[in-house]
Write a protein that holds these residues in place. Structure first.
Motif, PDB file in Angstrom:
ATOM      1  N   MET A  95       0.829  -1.203   0.000  1.00  0.00           N
ATOM      2  CA  MET A  95       0.000   0.000   0.000  1.00  0.00           C
ATOM      3  C   MET A  95       0.868   1.261   0.000  1.00  0.00           C
ATOM      4  N   TRP A  96       1.889   1.260   0.864  1.00  0.00           N
ATOM      5  CA  TRP A  96       2.786   2.410   0.945  1.00  0.00           C
ATOM      6  C   TRP A  96       3.775   2.429  -0.204  1.00  0.00           C
ATOM      7  N   LEU A  97       4.211   1.247  -0.645  1.00  0.00           N
ATOM      8  CA  LEU A  97       5.156   1.192  -1.753  1.00  0.00           C
ATOM      9  C   LEU A  97       4.546   1.787  -3.016  1.00  0.00           C
ATOM     10  N   LYS A  98       3.307   1.462  -3.302  1.00  0.00           N
ATOM     11  CA  LYS A  98       2.678   1.967  -4.524  1.00  0.00           C
ATOM     12  C   LYS A  98       2.575   3.484  -4.503  1.00  0.00           C
ATOM     13  N   ARG A  99       2.461   4.083  -3.318  1.00  0.00           N
ATOM     14  CA  ARG A  99       2.400   5.547  -3.227  1.00  0.00           C
ATOM     15  C   ARG A  99       3.752   6.167  -3.573  1.00  0.00           C
ATOM     16  N   GLY A 100       4.822   5.527  -3.127  1.00  0.00           N
ATOM     17  CA  GLY A 100       6.154   5.991  -3.497  1.00  0.00           C
ATOM     18  C   GLY A 100       6.394   5.830  -4.988  1.00  0.00           C
ATOM     19  N   LEU A 101       5.896   4.729  -5.554  1.00  0.00           N
ATOM     20  CA  LEU A 101       6.035   4.499  -6.987  1.00  0.00           C
ATOM     21  C   LEU A 101       5.222   5.515  -7.781  1.00  0.00           C
ATOM     22  N   ARG A 102       4.057   5.876  -7.261  1.00  0.00           N
ATOM     23  CA  ARG A 102       3.228   6.891  -7.925  1.00  0.00           C
ATOM     24  C   ARG A 102       3.928   8.251  -7.904  1.00  0.00           C
ATOM     25  N   PHE A 103       4.605   8.562  -6.806  1.00  0.00           N
ATOM     26  CA  PHE A 103       5.369   9.807  -6.714  1.00  0.00           C
ATOM     27  C   PHE A 103       6.388   9.880  -7.854  1.00  0.00           C
ATOM     28  N   ILE A 104       7.131   8.800  -8.045  1.00  0.00           N
ATOM     29  CA  ILE A 104       8.129   8.760  -9.110  1.00  0.00           C
ATOM     30  C   ILE A 104       7.454   8.926 -10.474  1.00  0.00           C
ATOM     31  N   GLN A 105       6.347   8.224 -10.658  1.00  0.00           N
ATOM     32  CA  GLN A 105       5.648   8.272 -11.942  1.00  0.00           C
ATOM     33  C   GLN A 105       5.171   9.677 -12.280  1.00  0.00           C
ATOM     34  N   ILE A 106       4.517  10.351 -11.327  1.00  0.00           N
ATOM     35  CA  ILE A 106       3.982  11.689 -11.590  1.00  0.00           C
ATOM     36  C   ILE A 106       5.108  12.687 -11.825  1.00  0.00           C
ATOM     37  N   LEU A 107       6.184  12.570 -11.065  1.00  0.00           N
ATOM     38  CA  LEU A 107       7.335  13.457 -11.247  1.00  0.00           C
ATOM     39  C   LEU A 107       7.916  13.301 -12.650  1.00  0.00           C
ATOM     40  N   LEU A 108       8.172  12.064 -13.054  1.00  0.00           N
ATOM     41  CA  LEU A 108       8.759  11.829 -14.369  1.00  0.00           C
ATOM     42  C   LEU A 108       7.801  12.232 -15.496  1.00  0.00           C
ATOM     43  N   GLN A 109       6.511  11.941 -15.319  1.00  0.00           N
ATOM     44  CA  GLN A 109       5.532  12.304 -16.353  1.00  0.00           C
ATOM     45  C   GLN A 109       5.436  13.814 -16.499  1.00  0.00           C
ATOM     46  N   SER A 110       5.482  14.518 -15.386  1.00  0.00           N
ATOM     47  CA  SER A 110       5.428  15.979 -15.411  1.00  0.00           C
ATOM     48  C   SER A 110       6.621  16.553 -16.170  1.00  0.00           C
ATOM     49  N   LEU A 111       7.797  15.994 -15.923  1.00  0.00           N
ATOM     50  CA  LEU A 111       9.000  16.437 -16.636  1.00  0.00           C
ATOM     51  C   LEU A 111       8.910  16.098 -18.124  1.00  0.00           C
ATOM     52  N   ALA A 112       8.435  14.892 -18.429  1.00  0.00           N
ATOM     53  CA  ALA A 112       8.322  14.463 -19.821  1.00  0.00           C
ATOM     54  C   ALA A 112       7.300  15.295 -20.588  1.00  0.00           C
ATOM     55  N   ASP A 113       6.273  15.784 -19.867  1.00  0.00           N
ATOM     56  CA  ASP A 113       5.242  16.615 -20.489  1.00  0.00           C
ATOM     57  C   ASP A 113       5.680  18.068 -20.651  1.00  0.00           C
ATOM     58  N   GLY A 114       6.868  18.389 -20.131  1.00  0.00           N
ATOM     59  CA  GLY A 114       7.391  19.744 -20.281  1.00  0.00           C
ATOM     60  C   GLY A 114       6.844  20.749 -19.301  1.00  0.00           C
ATOM     61  N   GLU A 115       6.209  20.299 -18.230  1.00  0.00           N
ATOM     62  CA  GLU A 115       5.695  21.234 -17.228  1.00  0.00           C
ATOM     63  C   GLU A 115       6.857  21.887 -16.494  1.00  0.00           C
ATOM     64  N   LYS A 116       6.780  23.199 -16.330  1.00  0.00           N
ATOM     65  CA  LYS A 116       7.886  23.917 -15.689  1.00  0.00           C
ATOM     66  C   LYS A 116       7.436  25.270 -15.169  1.00  0.00           C
ATOM     67  N   ASP A 117       8.255  25.820 -14.305  1.00  0.00           N
ATOM     68  CA  ASP A 117       8.069  27.179 -13.817  1.00  0.00           C
ATOM     69  C   ASP A 117       8.667  28.109 -14.866  1.00  0.00           C
ATOM     70  N   GLU A 118       7.832  28.892 -15.521  1.00  0.00           N
ATOM     71  CA  GLU A 118       8.321  29.745 -16.605  1.00  0.00           C
ATOM     72  C   GLU A 118       9.360  30.749 -16.124  1.00  0.00           C
ATOM     73  N   ASN A 119       9.290  31.111 -14.849  1.00  0.00           N
ATOM     74  CA  ASN A 119      10.250  32.070 -14.301  1.00  0.00           C
ATOM     75  C   ASN A 119      11.578  31.405 -13.924  1.00  0.00           C
ATOM     76  N   ASN A 120      11.505  30.097 -13.657  1.00  0.00           N
ATOM     77  CA  ASN A 120      12.707  29.337 -13.297  1.00  0.00           C
ATOM     78  C   ASN A 120      12.683  27.997 -14.025  1.00  0.00           C
ATOM     79  N   PRO A 121      12.860  28.012 -15.343  1.00  0.00           N
ATOM     80  CA  PRO A 121      12.687  26.794 -16.150  1.00  0.00           C
ATOM     81  C   PRO A 121      13.678  25.681 -15.855  1.00  0.00           C
TER      82      PRO A 121
END
Length: 209
Positions: A95-121
């Motif tokens: 239960m807890w492991l999958k939450r840590g795995l989801r953290f990694i997934q969302i972080l990597l997906q966000s980076l792959a999607d190009g999401e960024k702080d326009e002021n600090n890219p």
């Protein structure tokens, strides 16, 4: 992109069952991912993931045939522990492991999607914040949330993060993100399958620590 691409997750079968042996082999390589984030504040997540992998493996090793899939482990423990379940054994660890795995997934997906702080890219605070808010925040009490908020201030530059993921090699960002997208295909499917299994078996708990 050695840290991820050298240890890709396998494609799931049609029934989305997750093979325990292959799953444990794949996730065993993920704890060092948190070293790439630089801040020691992420050490507890790394330790938590490592500890939960060990707990699941200890159950699997008792009877590999009986516990061939993650669902077989959870269902067996539901029958064995009665009212203590699901806050017990490998079910709680997963239960807890999958939450840590989801953290990694969302972080990597966000980076792959190009999401960024326009002021600090070149900062990845936006990506880490999104991952934490969606995957872990609701399960953490006020004190733990405050600690992770402080960790964001020490988040690495994107360029340093990419270099760390690549084990110190200099790679182009677009090449790195292409590798991330490839890694995420089977990884995301696996994490989603585990979440779906917990929902189906009514094994999810919402308490915070």
């Amino acid at each position: 992109m050695s840290l991820l691409m050298d240890n890709q997750f396998g494609e799931l079968p049609v029934d989305k069952s997750v093979d325990t042996k292959f799953f444990l082999e794949s996730v065993a390589y993920l704890p060092p991912f948190f070293d790439c984030l630089g801040s020691k504040v992420f050490v507890p997540i790394k330790s938590d993931i490592s500890g939960n992998i060990t707990k699941i493996r200890s159950v699997y090793d008792k009877d590999p045939a009986k516990y061939a899939t993650l669902q077989q482990i959870v269902e067996s423990e539901k029958e064995a522990y009665g009212t203590e379940w699901p806050k017990v054994g490998a079910t709680l660890a997963l239960m807890w492991l999958k939450r840590g795995l989801r953290f990694i997934q969302i972080l990597l997906q966000s980076l792959a999607d190009g999401e960024k702080d326009e002021n600090n890219p070149n900062l990845i605070r936006v990506n880490i914040t999104k991952a934490y808010d969606q995957a872990l925040k609701k399960y953490h009490g006020w004190l733990v949330q405050k600690i992770f908020k402080a960790a964001l201030l020490a988040a690495p530059y994107k360029s340093d993060f990419i270099k760390a993921l690549s084990k110190g090699q200099e790679v182009r960002e677009e090449d790195c993100m292409a590798s991330v997208r490839q890694f995420l295909i089977n990884y995301t499917a696996t994490v989603d399958a585990i979440y779906e299994m917990y929902t189906m078996l009514n094994a999810e708990l919402d308490y915070s620590v």
